[in-house]
Enzyme design. Sequence first.
Site, PDB file in Angstrom:
ATOM      1  N   GLU A  28     -49.561  68.507 -68.605  1.00 10.13           N
ATOM      2  CA  GLU A  28     -49.217  69.825 -69.533  1.00 10.13           C
ATOM      3  C   GLU A  28     -48.140  70.773 -68.689  1.00 10.13           C
ATOM      4  O   GLU A  28     -48.250  70.712 -67.302  1.00 10.13           O
ATOM      5  CB  GLU A  28     -50.429  70.572 -69.414  1.00 10.13           C
ATOM      6  N   LYS A  91     -49.820  73.831 -78.808  1.00 11.63           N
ATOM      7  CA  LYS A  91     -51.265  74.056 -78.479  1.00 11.63           C
ATOM      8  C   LYS A  91     -52.113  75.124 -79.412  1.00 11.63           C
ATOM      9  O   LYS A  91     -51.563  76.317 -79.602  1.00 11.63           O
ATOM     10  CB  LYS A  91     -51.310  74.493 -77.000  1.00 11.63           C
ATOM     11  N   CYS A 125     -54.703  70.313 -72.852  1.00 10.64           N
ATOM     12  CA  CYS A 125     -55.784  71.115 -72.145  1.00 10.64           C
ATOM     13  C   CYS A 125     -56.827  71.571 -72.789  1.00 10.64           C
ATOM     14  O   CYS A 125     -57.923  70.883 -73.018  1.00 10.64           O
ATOM     15  CB  CYS A 125     -55.009  71.856 -71.285  1.00 10.64           C
TER      16      CYS A 125
END
Length: 239
Positions: A28, A91, A125
Amino acid sequence: MWEDPKANQDLFSDYLKEAKSDLFILPEMFSTGFTRDFTETAPHSSLLWLKEQALGHQTALYGSIAWQEDDRAYNRGIWMNPQGDYKVYDKKHLFSYGNEQLTFSAGTNILQTEYVGWKFRPLICYDLRFPVWSRNTAPFYDVLIYIASWPEARRDAWKTLLKARAIENQAYVIGVNRIGKDGYNLSYSGDSCVIDFKGNVLLDAQSEKGRFNTSLSHEELQAFRSKYPFLQDGDKFKL
């Protein structure tokens, strides 16, 4: 290197030298570290670097960038194909415990992409903690990817949740996490790993840095799904 795209691009360029693989996965915010205080603006040097590497090595790459676009910023995953075309995943779940939402806007769309005969679902994540977002519904994906900056303090959760996602979705799961200490003085233990559809760990990088390789078997995956067609019994819902 903290908030230094050029230095990180050079580092990963070294890792990719002489490498032969269909897909390379980076952590990430691979070019800056997980920062709330720095974003890349157009022409987005890390995007150009991904394209250069994909074309040069004739491989696909996936990693995320702290991406500024007009008056908004995104933790943007880039899936770069060997031909230099790309798809994006912004995200969805922003890490409010770390104030990520104060800098970045949340994405709304799931990305599923097909490459070399495999279907991939690339996520980022904190998405790992929300299984509904990754639920494997038709058309079923084969490989679920999480790129991360997941702190050492919660490494047990990282390992446990990755294995759970693999078992419940009958898919390979690849988790790629950073190591070391960041600009906020947080420590990361890495624990990048590849887990198969039964929950077996095929690769565990532990706290080592470097390039790690593994191979996946589409034939074994499909044979297991045919023998145990659990996905067919899943709840019918759409996000």
